[in-house]
Design an enzyme around this catalytic site. Sequence first.
Site, mmCIF file in Angstrom:
data_model
loop_
_atom_site.group_PDB
_atom_site.id
_atom_site.type_symbol
_atom_site.label_atom_id
_atom_site.label_comp_id
_atom_site.label_asym_id
_atom_site.label_seq_id
_atom_site.Cartn_x
_atom_site.Cartn_y
_atom_site.Cartn_z
ATOM 1 N N ARG A 66 -23.472 -13.170 -45.300
ATOM 2 C CA ARG A 66 -22.239 -12.533 -44.840
ATOM 3 C C ARG A 66 -22.578 -11.569 -43.723
ATOM 4 O O ARG A 66 -23.570 -10.841 -43.798
ATOM 5 C CB ARG A 66 -21.546 -11.766 -45.989
ATOM 6 C CG ARG A 66 -20.985 -12.640 -47.081
ATOM 7 C CD ARG A 66 -19.912 -13.605 -46.605
ATOM 8 N NE ARG A 66 -18.697 -12.945 -46.216
ATOM 9 C CZ ARG A 66 -17.734 -12.582 -47.077
ATOM 10 N NH1 ARG A 66 -17.881 -12.823 -48.374
ATOM 11 N NH2 ARG A 66 -16.664 -11.993 -46.660
ATOM 12 N N SER B 207 0.841 -1.188 0.000
ATOM 13 C CA SER B 207 0.000 0.000 0.000
ATOM 14 C C SER B 207 0.878 1.241 0.000
ATOM 15 O O SER B 207 1.952 1.255 0.614
ATOM 16 C CB SER B 207 -0.903 -0.001 1.245
ATOM 17 O OG SER B 207 -1.482 1.264 1.449
#
Length: 446
Positions: free
Chosen positions: A316, A277
């Site tokens: 497609r 930290s």
Amino acid sequence: MSFSPLDSRLMGDLFTTEAMRAIYADGSLVSCMLEVEIALARAQARLGLVPDQLAPAVAAIRAEELDMTALARGTAKAGVPAIPFVKMVQSRLPVELEPFFHFGTTTQDILDTAFVLQARRALALVADDLRAIAGSLADLATRHRSTPCVGRTASQQAVPVTFGYKAAGWGVAAVEHLALLKELERRVLVVSLGGPVGTLGAFGDQGEELVSEFARELELGATAIAWHTQRGRIAELGSWLCILLGVLSKLATDVIALGATEVAEVAEPHEAGRGGSSAMPHKRNPISSILIMAAHSAATPHLAVLIGSMASLHERPVGAWHAEWHALPTLFGLCSGALREARGLSAGLQVFPHRMLRNLELTGGLLFSDAAAAVLSETLGRSRAHASVEELTADVLAGKASLRELLVHRYPTQADQLAEAFDLGRTTYASSLQTDQAVAYIRTLL
């Protein structure tokens, strides 16, 4: 900040692995497209559809020799990378061979098959990691098959189990998901070859044979019909990857809960500077578990994209296919990072049996209430026995005495039977048996 963790210089190493990024790098895709075109030319030559000289001529072209900047510009204009790629390769072929290159196929055939080649390599990495994780979890379960710990339901202490039983559960989930991969690969690792509308029209009655030869060249499967707009197999792949992240997140969620300061039964492998930290020097945050859970959360929207892409128009796709290009590489990238973290976690998890014993004692024996009620039911009947134990719970929670002491005081003639009910080894015996069974099962599937 880049668009994806796959190519982020700042966060790439946090969420993905170098090996997975290499598979989905631009150069890799170009190499795969070349591999596809070479295989197609060889298959077509065997059927007399193109000259024998075509495949060697294409094979002589190296991916690294192609101008990536020009390909990028061409892709931006054409909408797909295969179009400028085909033009660039054609320009490098002898004039007499150029008309035969890419004969009868379409850009989606080349790209989809190239994507499948990438997926095959990516799945091999994933499988290696998942196999190692399942093996490590089996080892962890074996070591702690008889290590008693609290079993928890709805975040509350329930009855004692063994830590090996918990680890075996993680391992079974991992190995069972690995076992699904073989069938997934059969569905997903297939060639795409259909031509403009998927009918193989340019090849006449040789179309089916050509697909088989093409698939054989690439050591992939073949499909009964073109899958240009049948995208279920890609959605299945994305789903498998997301479920994998869910399996890993179950492990990570438990590790985070078991590693909380107030519980402290396990801890992630520690190395200097990891999980620290900026404000609190004492912190050792569970970074591996955090990253696994982050990958799990981030993956879900990408799966939604793949599911959405199944609504693909006519013969497609329109837009839906292009959306897959964002989702699938990112899912593989997220999985690679999560697997790396889970591999280290499963192999190096720190386990603290003394803390497990201390936590087992927190409730004054209430964890044995079920076993105690079972003993008393032999003389009191099930309902009265359950009510009697439940009645004493308030006194135990108030700290007046342990549950065993209160029960022995109330039913002194059953002291010996109650002693067995509160025997930790006896209570967790079933957990040990389940652990042994699960570990044997894991080993069988590995």
